[in-house]
Design a protein around this motif. Structure first.
Motif, mmCIF file in Angstrom:
data_model
loop_
_atom_site.group_PDB
_atom_site.id
_atom_site.type_symbol
_atom_site.label_atom_id
_atom_site.label_comp_id
_atom_site.label_asym_id
_atom_site.label_seq_id
_atom_site.Cartn_x
_atom_site.Cartn_y
_atom_site.Cartn_z
ATOM 1 N N THR A 3 -23.247 8.049 26.667
ATOM 2 C CA THR A 3 -23.232 9.499 26.863
ATOM 3 C C THR A 3 -24.465 9.930 27.801
ATOM 4 O O THR A 3 -24.274 10.775 28.694
ATOM 5 C CB THR A 3 -23.074 10.191 25.679
ATOM 6 N N PHE A 4 -25.810 9.496 27.736
ATOM 7 C CA PHE A 4 -26.856 9.965 28.067
ATOM 8 C C PHE A 4 -27.272 9.205 29.471
ATOM 9 O O PHE A 4 -28.292 9.507 30.029
ATOM 10 C CB PHE A 4 -27.852 10.289 27.120
ATOM 11 N N ASN A 5 -26.849 7.919 29.341
ATOM 12 C CA ASN A 5 -27.637 6.712 30.305
ATOM 13 C C ASN A 5 -26.789 6.177 31.264
ATOM 14 O O ASN A 5 -27.107 5.302 31.661
ATOM 15 C CB ASN A 5 -28.140 5.859 29.297
ATOM 16 N N ARG A 6 -25.504 6.782 31.713
ATOM 17 C CA ARG A 6 -24.812 6.122 32.635
ATOM 18 C C ARG A 6 -25.487 6.339 33.999
ATOM 19 O O ARG A 6 -26.229 7.334 34.216
ATOM 20 C CB ARG A 6 -23.208 6.669 32.728
ATOM 21 N N THR B 280 -14.563 7.593 33.422
ATOM 22 C CA THR B 280 -14.219 6.354 32.567
ATOM 23 C C THR B 280 -15.235 5.156 33.220
ATOM 24 O O THR B 280 -15.339 5.169 34.375
ATOM 25 C CB THR B 280 -12.826 5.781 32.865
ATOM 26 N N THR B 281 -15.804 4.373 32.357
ATOM 27 C CA THR B 281 -16.640 3.387 32.697
ATOM 28 C C THR B 281 -15.950 1.939 32.071
ATOM 29 O O THR B 281 -15.452 2.186 30.840
ATOM 30 C CB THR B 281 -17.930 3.515 32.575
ATOM 31 N N ASP B 282 -16.448 0.860 32.288
ATOM 32 C CA ASP B 282 -15.871 -0.462 31.766
ATOM 33 C C ASP B 282 -17.097 -0.844 31.091
ATOM 34 O O ASP B 282 -18.435 -0.946 31.655
ATOM 35 C CB ASP B 282 -15.522 -1.314 32.695
ATOM 36 N N HIS B 283 -17.069 -1.412 29.639
ATOM 37 C CA HIS B 283 -18.191 -1.860 29.185
ATOM 38 C C HIS B 283 -17.763 -3.070 28.218
ATOM 39 O O HIS B 283 -16.786 -3.137 27.662
ATOM 40 C CB HIS B 283 -18.613 -0.813 28.041
ATOM 41 N N GLU B 284 -18.754 -4.015 28.063
ATOM 42 C CA GLU B 284 -18.301 -5.408 27.427
ATOM 43 C C GLU B 284 -18.238 -5.109 25.942
ATOM 44 O O GLU B 284 -17.304 -6.069 25.523
ATOM 45 C CB GLU B 284 -19.466 -6.436 27.608
ATOM 46 N N GLY C 170 -15.284 -1.698 25.837
ATOM 47 C CA GLY C 170 -14.054 -1.800 26.533
ATOM 48 C C GLY C 170 -14.120 -0.694 27.694
ATOM 49 O O GLY C 170 -15.095 -0.412 28.233
ATOM 50 N N GLU C 171 -12.750 0.325 27.494
ATOM 51 C CA GLU C 171 -13.172 1.449 28.362
ATOM 52 C C GLU C 171 -13.760 2.696 27.818
ATOM 53 O O GLU C 171 -13.155 3.046 26.640
ATOM 54 C CB GLU C 171 -11.448 1.637 28.776
ATOM 55 N N VAL C 172 -14.661 3.110 28.408
ATOM 56 C CA VAL C 172 -15.491 3.994 27.660
ATOM 57 C C VAL C 172 -14.951 5.324 28.567
ATOM 58 O O VAL C 172 -15.372 5.459 29.595
ATOM 59 C CB VAL C 172 -17.092 3.742 27.713
ATOM 60 N N ARG D 252 -19.537 8.169 41.486
ATOM 61 C CA ARG D 252 -19.101 6.889 41.132
ATOM 62 C C ARG D 252 -20.098 6.583 39.569
ATOM 63 O O ARG D 252 -21.145 7.021 39.712
ATOM 64 C CB ARG D 252 -19.606 5.759 42.228
ATOM 65 N N TYR D 253 -19.190 6.196 38.607
ATOM 66 C CA TYR D 253 -19.716 6.172 37.357
ATOM 67 C C TYR D 253 -20.021 4.712 37.044
ATOM 68 O O TYR D 253 -19.040 3.878 37.277
ATOM 69 C CB TYR D 253 -18.926 6.851 36.292
ATOM 70 N N ARG D 254 -20.995 4.388 36.580
ATOM 71 C CA ARG D 254 -21.522 2.912 36.145
ATOM 72 C C ARG D 254 -21.891 2.791 34.654
ATOM 73 O O ARG D 254 -22.831 4.024 34.212
ATOM 74 C CB ARG D 254 -22.532 2.477 36.916
ATOM 75 N N ARG D 255 -21.546 2.038 33.781
ATOM 76 C CA ARG D 255 -22.175 2.184 32.429
ATOM 77 C C ARG D 255 -23.454 2.164 32.328
ATOM 78 O O ARG D 255 -24.182 1.886 33.247
ATOM 79 C CB ARG D 255 -21.245 0.939 31.578
ATOM 80 N N ALA D 256 -23.918 2.610 31.065
ATOM 81 C CA ALA D 256 -25.387 2.643 30.929
ATOM 82 C C ALA D 256 -25.945 1.304 30.652
ATOM 83 O O ALA D 256 -25.210 0.321 30.443
ATOM 84 C CB ALA D 256 -25.571 3.190 29.387
ATOM 85 N N PRO D 257 -27.037 1.048 31.223
ATOM 86 C CA PRO D 257 -27.584 -0.468 31.258
ATOM 87 C C PRO D 257 -27.773 -1.000 29.784
ATOM 88 O O PRO D 257 -28.363 -0.424 28.966
ATOM 89 C CB PRO D 257 -28.881 0.055 31.990
ATOM 90 N N HIS D 258 -27.840 -2.446 29.903
ATOM 91 C CA HIS D 258 -28.263 -3.050 28.575
ATOM 92 C C HIS D 258 -29.805 -3.150 28.720
ATOM 93 O O HIS D 258 -30.323 -2.754 30.034
ATOM 94 C CB HIS D 258 -27.983 -4.692 28.740
ATOM 95 N N ARG D 259 -30.487 -3.337 27.847
ATOM 96 C CA ARG D 259 -31.975 -3.526 27.824
ATOM 97 C C ARG D 259 -32.554 -4.364 28.865
ATOM 98 O O ARG D 259 -32.174 -5.580 28.313
ATOM 99 C CB ARG D 259 -32.480 -3.424 26.230
ATOM 100 N N ASN D 260 -33.301 -4.029 29.562
ATOM 101 C CA ASN D 260 -33.949 -4.848 30.540
ATOM 102 C C ASN D 260 -32.996 -5.271 31.552
ATOM 103 O O ASN D 260 -33.334 -6.416 32.255
ATOM 104 C CB ASN D 260 -34.829 -5.966 29.938
ATOM 105 N N GLU D 261 -31.662 -4.986 31.643
ATOM 106 C CA GLU D 261 -30.748 -5.450 32.592
ATOM 107 C C GLU D 261 -31.131 -5.666 33.895
ATOM 108 O O GLU D 261 -30.721 -6.410 34.680
ATOM 109 C CB GLU D 261 -29.531 -4.675 32.478
ATOM 110 N N ASN D 262 -32.154 -4.861 34.462
ATOM 111 C CA ASN D 262 -32.285 -4.541 36.031
ATOM 112 C C ASN D 262 -33.871 -5.356 36.258
ATOM 113 O O ASN D 262 -34.407 -4.879 37.323
ATOM 114 C CB ASN D 262 -32.189 -3.265 36.338
#
Length: 403
Positions: free
Chosen positions: A62-65, A337-341, A344-346, A361-371
């Motif tokens: 909710t807070f990190n897309r 709506t975003t896609d999440h592993e 699913g659909e969030v 444009r919406y992108r799911r919140a990042p996994h930890r250290n993803e970037n």
């Protein structure tokens, strides 16, 4: 380009208030890079129940897309080096910590201006960076109590009551985002940054607004009102129908006239007890039972439809499901709506902060250290430099184990 696409923000943030403020900036296109402390598992919001799995939670989504994530141990010299290299290439450092912590972590403007004179350092804390409570942690519920909100909320005969939402946190996030944007404007104009000392406490006190002015200037003492009634405008409150509750708001005399004409009580217009706001306030104990009895005769839909057609401000008191499926909610594009592993659909609510006509444009919140790889490339580090930083623990074990 999105409005803030040329803005980079280093966000040392966690949980609710801070991430809530920066998510609006991310939705506007800002590159919000979350710095997550590796030994503690990063942002604690990743683990908030009940909808959580491993390092993913719907709370965190909710807070990190639309943000990026880098694990970084600021307590190591090498981690500090990476942070300072980021400061040199960024526009702002944004944090939500205890009031005395930004200075201890050396993330204030005085600590960073030698790296980037235009850097804006926005610190959202519980009680601010000065004052007798500056070293205390601040949480929404506690601040709702301290700022008088709970004393104002609830049934007149019931206990002090908090808001159903964490409004101090969320409003504090908005204030921090606004302060940061003001700082960025000044920095780009003048070439000099500075500190934004923002607090949840300041936010909560400032939102006392006109009741505070009434008290400070006329000794007014607010009291709780039955059925969430406005403190001075009558009628302006919740009413119960046969099958639920709805709100009627007569904020102008013309609405009062329309109301009583629409519900068949036009004779009240000739009653001197109800001739204007002052009179209706003085005689509300006579007026409100008349309205309550009439509204108890039919359904919410009946009264809302009738009053809406008559031009009287009104609306049903929805539950959350009803609010999210309201026709106007859908029409305004307030569900993203975003896609999440994992999930699913969030689906989640969007930011109300808007500029221009381009769709967000919406992108799911990042996994930890993803970037990690992206940031290392952005900073121009060589493979040897990265290996040295990894070996020195700049990024914590999560990188050491996967690098």
């Amino acid at each position: 380009m999105r409005p803030l696409e040329d803005v980079r923000i280093i966000a040392i943030e966690q949980y609710g208030a801070g991430p809530f403020g920066s998510v609006h900036l991310a939705d506007l296109g800002a590159d919000v890079l979350k710095i997550e402390e590796p030994s503690s598992g990063g942002d604690v919001g990743r683990y908030v129940p009940p909808y959580n799995s491993g390092e993913d939670s719907l709370f965190f989504e909710t807070f990190n897309r639309n943000k990026r994530s880098l694990s970084l141990d600021l307590g190591t010299p090498e981690g500090r080096k990476v942070f300072e290299d980021l400061v040199a290439t960024s526009d702002a450092v944004y944090s939500n910590l205890r009031g005395d912590v930004p200075a201890k972590m050396r993330i204030t403007y005085d600590d960073l201006k030698h790296l980037n004179p235009a850097i804006v350092c926005c610190s959202l804390t519980g009680f601010g960076m000065t004052g007798p409570r500056s070293r205390q942690p601040g949480y929404d519920y506690i601040l709702q109590g301290l700022a008088g909100w709970m004393d104002l909320t609830g049934d007149p005969d019931g206990p002090p009551t908090k808001s159903g939402l964490s409004l101090v946190d969320f409003c504090g996030g908005y204030v921090a985002a606004l302060s940061l944007m003001a700082g960025l404007h000044a920095a780009r104009r003048d070439g000099v940054g500075g500190d934004c000392d923002v607090s949840l406490y300041d936010t909560a006190i400032s939102m006392l607004t006109y009741p505070a002015a009434w008290h400070l200037n006329a000794g007014f003492r607010p009291v709780r009102t039955k059925n969430s009634a406005h403190p001075s405008l009558v009628p302006f409150q919740a009413f119960e129908a046969v099958d639920g509750w709805f709100v009627v708001g007569c904020a102008k005399e013309k609405f009062w006239v329309r109301l009583v004409e629409a519900i068949g009580l036009a004779d009240l217009l000739d009653d001197p007890r109800f001739v204007d706001f002052t009179a209706r306030g003085e005689h509300k104990d006579d007026l409100l039972p008349l309205l309550e009895n009439r509204f108890a005769e039919n359904s919410v839909d009946h009264w809302v439809s009738l009053l809406t057609a008559a031009g009287v401000p009104t609306g049903p008191i929805n539950d959350v499901e009803q609010a999210l499926t309201e026709e106007h909610t859908v029409a305004r594009g307030l569900i993203a709506t975003t896609d999440h592993e994992v999930w699913g659909e969030v689906r989640q609510v969007t930011s109300p902060v808007r500029f221009g006509d381009d769709p967000v444009r919406y992108r799911r919140a990042p996994h930890r250290n993803e970037n990690f790889d992206e940031v290392m490339t952005m900073l121009g580090y060589s493979a040897d430099e990265i290996r040295g930083l990894v070996d020195a623990g700049a990024f914590g074990k999560i990188v050491q184990e996967t690098a």
